[in-house]
Design an enzyme around this catalytic site. Structure first.
Site, PDB file in Angstrom:
ATOM      1  N   GLY A   1       2.552  -1.304   4.279  1.00  0.00           N
ATOM      2  CA  GLY A   1       2.655   0.114   3.973  1.00  0.00           C
ATOM      3  C   GLY A   1       4.101   0.524   3.792  1.00  0.00           C
ATOM      4  N   GLY A   2       4.709   1.009   4.855  1.00  0.00           N
ATOM      5  CA  GLY A   2       6.069   1.565   4.803  1.00  0.00           C
ATOM      6  C   GLY A   2       7.079   0.703   4.063  1.00  0.00           C
TER       7      GLY A   2
ATOM      8  N   GLU B   1      -7.114   4.528   7.668  1.00  0.00           N
ATOM      9  CA  GLU B   1      -6.902   5.960   7.397  1.00  0.00           C
ATOM     10  C   GLU B   1      -8.116   6.568   6.700  1.00  0.00           C
ATOM     11  OE1 GLU B   1      -3.112   5.510   5.441  1.00  0.00           O
ATOM     12  OE2 GLU B   1      -2.224   4.904   7.338  1.00  0.00           O
TER      13      GLU B   1
ATOM     14  N   GLY C   1       1.884   1.855  10.763  1.00  0.00           N
ATOM     15  CA  GLY C   1       2.820   2.968  10.652  1.00  0.00           C
ATOM     16  C   GLY C   1       3.478   3.352  11.967  1.00  0.00           C
TER      17      GLY C   1
ATOM     18  N   ASN D   1       0.874  -1.181   0.000  1.00  0.00           N
ATOM     19  CA  ASN D   1       0.000   0.000   0.000  1.00  0.00           C
ATOM     20  C   ASN D   1       0.906   1.225   0.000  1.00  0.00           C
ATOM     21  OD1 ASN D   1      -1.802   2.051   0.479  1.00  0.00           O
ATOM     22  ND2 ASN D   1      -2.296   1.436   2.575  1.00  0.00           N
ATOM     23  N   TRP D   2       1.007   1.842  -1.156  1.00  0.00           N
ATOM     24  CA  TRP D   2       1.909   3.000  -1.271  1.00  0.00           C
ATOM     25  C   TRP D   2       1.323   4.264  -0.643  1.00  0.00           C
ATOM     26  CZ3 TRP D   2       4.677   3.120  -6.746  1.00  0.00           C
ATOM     27  CH2 TRP D   2       5.663   2.119  -6.765  1.00  0.00           C
ATOM     28  N   LYS D   3       0.067   4.209  -0.270  1.00  0.00           N
ATOM     29  CA  LYS D   3      -0.612   5.399   0.289  1.00  0.00           C
ATOM     30  C   LYS D   3      -0.403   6.589  -0.652  1.00  0.00           C
ATOM     31  CE  LYS D   3       0.111   3.402   4.796  1.00  0.00           C
ATOM     32  NZ  LYS D   3      -0.116   3.544   6.203  1.00  0.00           N
TER      33      LYS D   3
ATOM     34  N   HIS E   1      -9.646   1.055   4.581  1.00  0.00           N
ATOM     35  CA  HIS E   1      -8.386   1.238   5.315  1.00  0.00           C
ATOM     36  C   HIS E   1      -8.654   2.151   6.514  1.00  0.00           C
ATOM     37  CE1 HIS E   1      -4.300   2.412   6.290  1.00  0.00           C
ATOM     38  NE2 HIS E   1      -3.906   1.349   5.625  1.00  0.00           N
TER      39      HIS E   1
ATOM     40  N   SER F   1       2.924  -2.640  10.296  1.00  0.00           N
ATOM     41  CA  SER F   1       4.371  -2.681  10.521  1.00  0.00           C
ATOM     42  C   SER F   1       4.984  -4.041  10.177  1.00  0.00           C
ATOM     43  CB  SER F   1       4.716  -2.256  11.949  1.00  0.00           C
ATOM     44  OG  SER F   1       4.271  -0.919  12.174  1.00  0.00           O
TER      45      SER F   1
ATOM     46  N   GLU G   1      -5.795  -5.434  10.180  1.00  0.00           N
ATOM     47  CA  GLU G   1      -4.799  -4.400  10.450  1.00  0.00           C
ATOM     48  C   GLU G   1      -5.129  -3.702  11.766  1.00  0.00           C
ATOM     49  OE1 GLU G   1      -2.689  -3.081   6.628  1.00  0.00           O
ATOM     50  OE2 GLU G   1      -4.405  -1.780   6.909  1.00  0.00           O
TER      51      GLU G   1
END
Ligand code: PEP
Length: 257
Positions: free
Chosen positions: A238-239, A101, A177, A13-15, A99, A217, A171
């Site tokens: 993500g990251g 977010e 994150g 997930n590149w956000k 998600h 994470s 998640e």
């Protein structure tokens, strides 16, 4: 439960990161670290404008492109929204919905997430439905009740043939994150619970086919242990999905399951 009935999926997930011009160099770096995976499906969910670039660059490594959100509406006067048909047209095979977010910053609720999953299924795009508890909910011992509610609501009105094309991503919000990963036991406990919810609704034969991912994470160091759990069928990352070497290590960790 036997994993051979379902796909292992590593989805990045590149956000709201990267540019179209960075897609090809990213894939080139990925190629230096991995070959086409035989042990999992690899997906990169990019901002929608980068989907065509990902489709093109990802071909050789068989990386599928995915979106990060979709409108519940089919078409029309919804400025700023992207429809499922438009995602399909751009080349998306998957799309994240719900998600945390989006839930947090855009007030998305379970009814809306259910509607979004349905419009994706109608167009043949696999929804990656995100669920997960807050730290407060975990501390109050409400994790499983809350996650079960989210799963049931997201799947409301989705039939057995369609749910086989859905992916659930567990998640925990406190792990996204933050660098705090759920332990393999914590993650497995909830993923197993999610499969039990699906089993109660659709039966065991369907439940064993649904891929359930862990996200929060996940990184090059902890992926192998998480992926070795019987009900964790991959990761939503993500990251670490922005770092080609780390992402490749996570993909390769699926071979160790
Ligand atoms: C995510 O955004 O879905 C996610 C899991 O992020 P991170 O891996 O950075 O925690």
């Amino acid at each position: 439960m036997n994993k051979r009935y379902r796909k292992t999926i590593i989805a990045g997930n590149w956000k709201m990161n990267m540019l179209s011009s960075e897609v090809k160099p990213f894939i080139e770096q990925l190629k230096e670290n991995m070959t086409k995976s035989k042990t999992c499906d690899v997906v990169l969910c990019t901002p929608a404008v980068m989907i065509p670039a990902m489709v093109k660059a990802g071909k050789e490594l068989k990386i599928a492109a995915g979106g990060q959100d979709v409108s519940k509406f089919e078409k029309g006067a919804y400025t700023g929204e992207i429809s499922a048909a438009q995602l399909l047209d751009a080349g998306a095979k998957y799309c994240i919905v719900g998600h945390s977010e989006r839930r947090q910053y855009h007030g998305e609720d379970d009814m809306l997430i259910n509607a979004k999953a349905k419009v994706l299924l109608e167009k043949g795009i696999c929804p990656i439905i995100c669920v997960g508890e807050s730290l407060e909910q975990r501390e109050m011992d409400l994790t499983m009740e809350y996650v079960a509610y989210q799963v049931k609501a997201a799947l409301n009105g989705i039939d057995a043939s369609q749910v086989r094309r859905c992916v659930i991503a567990y998640e925990p919000i406190w792990a996204i994150g933050t660098g705090k990963t759920a332990t393999a036991e914590q993650a497995e406990e909830v993923c197993e619970g999610i499969r039990a919810v699906i089993r109660r609704i659709y039966g065991a034969r369907v439940a064993r086919t649904v891929s359930i991912l862990y996200g929060g994470s996940m990184n090059a160091k902890n992926a192998a242990e998480l992926l070795a759990q019987p009900d964790i069928d991959g990761g939503l990352i993500g990251g670490a999905s922005l770092k080609p070497a780390d992402f490749a290590t996570i993909v390769k960790a699926t071979a160790e399951e």
